[in-house]
Each structure stands twice: as structure tokens, then as C-alpha cells.
Design an enzyme around this catalytic site. Structure first.
Site, short mmCIF file in Angstrom:
data_model
loop_
_atom_site.label_atom_id
_atom_site.label_comp_id
_atom_site.label_asym_id
_atom_site.label_seq_id
_atom_site.Cartn_x
_atom_site.Cartn_y
_atom_site.Cartn_z
N ASP A 296 11.90 54.31 13.30
CA ASP A 296 12.80 53.17 13.11
C ASP A 296 12.39 52.37 11.87
O ASP A 296 12.47 51.13 11.85
CB ASP A 296 12.88 52.27 14.35
CG ASP A 296 14.11 51.36 14.31
OD1 ASP A 296 14.93 51.47 13.36
OD2 ASP A 296 14.26 50.54 15.23
N HIS A 300 12.78 45.60 4.78
CA HIS A 300 13.48 44.37 4.40
C HIS A 300 12.74 43.72 3.23
O HIS A 300 11.54 43.97 3.04
CB HIS A 300 13.53 43.39 5.58
CG HIS A 300 14.44 43.83 6.68
ND1 HIS A 300 15.80 43.93 6.52
CD2 HIS A 300 14.18 44.24 7.95
CE1 HIS A 300 16.34 44.36 7.65
NE2 HIS A 300 15.39 44.57 8.53
N GLY A 315 13.21 44.06 11.97
CA GLY A 315 12.77 45.43 11.68
C GLY A 315 11.44 45.47 10.97
O GLY A 315 10.96 44.46 10.43
O1 DOR Z 1 14.71 46.25 14.11
C1 DOR Z 1 15.67 46.93 13.80
N1 DOR Z 1 16.07 47.00 12.52
N2 DOR Z 1 16.33 47.59 14.75
C2 DOR Z 1 17.50 48.20 14.51
O2 DOR Z 1 18.06 48.76 15.43
C3 DOR Z 1 18.09 48.17 13.15
C4 DOR Z 1 17.05 47.96 12.12
C5 DOR Z 1 17.60 47.59 10.77
O3 DOR Z 1 18.57 48.21 10.32
O4 DOR Z 1 17.03 46.71 10.13
#
Ligand code: DOR
Length: 421
Positions: A296, A300, A315
């Protein structure tokens, strides 16, 4: 020491690669003119397959690109990465799938396989152009990042995906229960004054998906983080439901305590949960309820993370730390054998996604493989990531297990722990 769970091999062997494929695995192989890599004392594994990553391309090259994400993958030992559809524009039509495949061909150093959206615009209302996305090369369908709230829409998606025998990957979250929350709902959220997301938000949707899967077609549950989810999936699998699932290193390593300091790198969806949940995830990995370990990987920018916890993007990045976390937290502690752990990152995702010639080192398979020093200790330094994302809660952690070589289709893309390109 070659470990290839798909062929039930764990032993000291030689491995010969020719024309991008595994030619032979055996004792004392000789091949005139071949380049020789001495891997004595090291592990030779099938290249890892990450069936869940966000590469942000198209749309957010400041967060990640296929070029940067694929290099992070190579350094982390992943030779195949499935990229999620929540890009901008989303991968809900064949043009975007075609774009990702072309971009990957031009600038990726590992295999990139696109996941197409389930619904148009990831809005959860109308099915996306699933058939045409599949024809263009999508390997799975998912609105990951967002749940498909309407059960009737999910039902149609499962019925439709069934004809291609491609899994629908479900991001399990009841958006009404999770609305406004930014961490796990419980003692810690109360103590530190952050709005909570109850674990039931995940569990209720996991329960729904098990019922839909039984009737309409196979489902793969993304990022399992809660004890009740593991319990529901275990029971459904026992009953023969066509169901598989994954968890991620942060869900067997961290609890909600990581958010106590308001570290936004610990803000992730689904949120980190309690010690009991972590123990249940570990039990699920051990007894086979949890098939796959995925990252996952969700890069960012610092701007998106250096804000109030409630406002921060959700995320964390995972490609460059996943294998070492698995070795350190699951193998080093004897929770999983190396073969079991490697299987969850190679053979299992290859089986679920039906990737021919991947996730194994059998003769004839693609020569996607890695050489790992299982004993090497290193300290996570986010500033050195090849990923553009620095958002890891593991910065400064000492981990064991270092990728020395990553070979993709017979081509060396990481040598002595460094990218060749
Ligand atoms: O923490 C997360 N970030 N969970 C998700 O399901 C999507 C992801 C994102 O796209 O940043």
C-alpha cells in the site's frame, strides 16, 4: 540459498539465466561465457510482487512517478508492481491503462501492471469500462482509496469481472462510519483528542464482501488491519468462499500508539489499530488466512503531511522497507519461516493475479529475481529513498535484510544495493 515457494524449493543451488528467462536451477552449473554473480551466504528469491501500490501517475508527479516508484520498488526487491487506479485522471478507461503501460515501457525499471477502477471516476455509482480496461492490460479492478459503498454496484462488478477471471480488490471501509475520522477510534483517540474511525467501518464491509463473493465472484480484500476482519475472512474461507486477502507491514508492526505524537506519517487508511488487532493479523499470516503481504505504498509530499493530523494526507511509503520489515518482524521472530514469508510476496500474488511466469524461479519463468543479504543491518533513512515520498513512520529504524541485487527479465537493475540506472 534459493528459496522458491512455488516449487517448494529451499536449498543451496546454482541458477542459470539465459535470454531473460530462468534456464536451469541445479548443482554446480557450468555455462561458458556467462557472467557469474557469487551469492554465497545470500538468499536468492523470486522478484517480489507488490499487488498494491500507488504510483500517482498520471496526475501527481510531485508525489511519485512511474520512474521514481519503479526505482523505489527495485531497491526494495520488487520486480513487479501493480499500481492502483486512484490517479488523476483515474484509471477507469482504456486510454489511461494504455498510458500507464506506455509510460512504464519508457521509464520503469521493473514490471508495472495497472489495476483499473471498478467505477467511473471512483465514484461508486456506474461501472467503469472494465472489459476494455482488461483488454488493454489491467490485471485487477479496484477503487482502492475509496470503498464501493453500493452493494448492487459491487455485485455487478463481481459478476462482470468473473468472466475475465480477474480479481476485484476491495478497499473495505464504510464511508458513513469513517466520516470525519482520522485515526482508530478507541482509548488513544480519546486521550489525544482526534476523531476516530471505528474498526467496524472495515469489518462491516469485509463481512459484506464475503457474502457477495460467495454469490457473485471472487474478491481480494485489500489491507486487512483488524482482528474481526481476520476472523470473518477465516470463517468465510473455511466455507469455501472465493476470497483472498492481503495485509501490509505497518499492520503487523505498528499500533495506534504510533499516532500518539501526532506523527502524520502514522496516518493511514485503514488506520493503525490496537495490539490485539496486530496480534490477530500476525495469527492470520501464520495460519494462512492472510495470503499476501503488499505495501500500500502511498507517497505524499511533505506539504501534504506537515499539517495538522486531521488535515494531513493519508498513507505511507512502503516499497523500500517492506522486505526488511518482513524479515525483521516476522522471520527474525520465528512467526513465519522465510519460505512462508517469501511465498506471501511472490507465489501468492502471482497465483491470485494469474501472472504466468512470475513469482517463481522454475525453469522457463521470467528471470525476475533478487539477491538478499538476510543478516545485513541497516538504518532507514527516508532522505535517501528513491521514492519521492518521505512519509514513513519507520525513519531511523534499524532493520535486518538488505537487497543487494534486483534482476528484471535478466537485466541487473540493482547491483550492490544501488540502482544501475
Ligand atoms: O492510506 C491510504 N492511502 N490508504 C488508501 O487506501 C489510499 C492511499 C492513497 O492513495 O494515498
Amino acid at each position: 540459498r534459493i528459496i522458491d515457494p512455488a516449487s517448494n524449493l529451499d536449498g543451496v543451488r546454482d541458477l542459470l539465466v539465459e535470454n531473460g528467462k530462468v534456464k536451469t536451477v541445479g548443482q554446480k552449473l557450468k555455462a561458458a561465457g556467462a557472467t557469474v554473480i557469487n551469492a554465497s551466504g545470500m538468499l536468492v528469491l523470486p522478484g517480489l510482487i507488490d499487488m498494491h501500490a500507488h504510483l500517482r501517475d498520471p496526475g501527481r508527479p510531485d508525489k511519485e512517478t512511474i520512474a521514481s516508484g519503479s526505482r523505489a520498488a527495485a531497491l526494495g526487491g520488487f520486480t513487479t508492481v501493480c499500481c492502483m487506479a486512484n490517479t488523476n485522471p483515474p484509471a477507469d478507461n482504456p486510454a489511461v491503462i494504455e498510458y500507464i503501460i506506455a509510460k512504464a515501457k519508457a521509464e520503469a525499471v521493473v514490471n508495472i501492471l495497472p489495476v483499473a477502477a471498478i467505477t467511473r471516476g471512483l465514484k461508486g455509482e456506474e461501472l467503469a469500462e472494465m472489459g476494455r480496461c482488461f483488454a488493454e492490460g489491467a490485471v485487477a479492478f479496484s477503487d482502492d482509496g475509496k470503498p464501493v459503498m453500493r452493494a448492487d454496484v459491487m455485485r455487478r462488478a463481481l459478476e462482470y469481472a468473473r468472466q475475465f477471471d480477474v480479481p476485484v480488490i476491495s478497499h473495505c471501509e464504510d464511508a458513513n462510519l469513517s466520516a470525519g475520522g482520522s485515526m482508530n477510534e478507541g482509548e488513544v483517540s480519546t486521550e489525544i483528542g482526534l476523531p476516530g474511525i471505528p474498526a467496524v467501518s472495515e469489518e462491516a464491509m469485509v463481512a459484506r464482501e464475503t457474502l457477495l463473493a460467495r454469490e457473485y465472484g471472487r474478491v481480494h480484500i485489500a489491507h486487512v488491519s483488524s482482528a474481526n476482519s481476520v476472523k470473518i475472512i477465516r470463517q468465510a474461507k473455511r466455507e469455501g468462499t472465493p476470497l483472498t486477502c492481503e495485509t501490509c507491514p505497518h499492520y503487523f508492526t505498528l499500533t495506534e500508539e504510533a499516532a500518539r505524537t501526532y506523527d502524520t506519517n502514522a496516518k493511514v487508511n485503514p488506520p493503525l489499530k490496537t495490539k490485539g488487532d496486530v496480534q490477530a493479523v500476525i495469527r492470520g499470516l501464520k495460519d494462512g488466512t492472510i495470503d499476501v503481504i503488499a505495501t500500500d505504498h502511498a507517497p505524499h509530499t511533505t506539504e501534504d503531511k506537515k499539517v495538522e493530523f486531521n488535515q494531513a494526507a493519508t498513507g505511507l511509503v512502503g516499497l523500500e522497507t517492506a522486505l526488511a520489515l518482513v524479515i525483521t518482524r516476522l522471520v527474525g521472530t520465528k512467526i513465519l519461516t522465510l519460505k512462508e514469508a517469501v511465498g506471501k510476496m511472490t507465489a501468492a500474488p502471482a497465483r491470485i493475479l494469474k501472472l504466468a511466469g512470475k513469482g517463481t524461479l522454475k525453469a522457463g519463468a521470467d528471470a525476475d529475481l533478487i539477491i538478499v543479504d538476510p543478516k545485513a543491518e541497516w538504518t532507514v533513512d527516508a532522505a535517501k529513498f528513491a521514492s519521492k515520498g518521505r512519509n514513513t513512520p519507520f525513519n531511523g529504524w534499524k532493520l535486518q535484510g538488505k537487497v543487494l541485487y534486483t534482476i528484471v527479465g535478466g537485466k541487473v537493475v540493482v547491483r550492490d544495493g544501488k540502482l544501475t540506472d
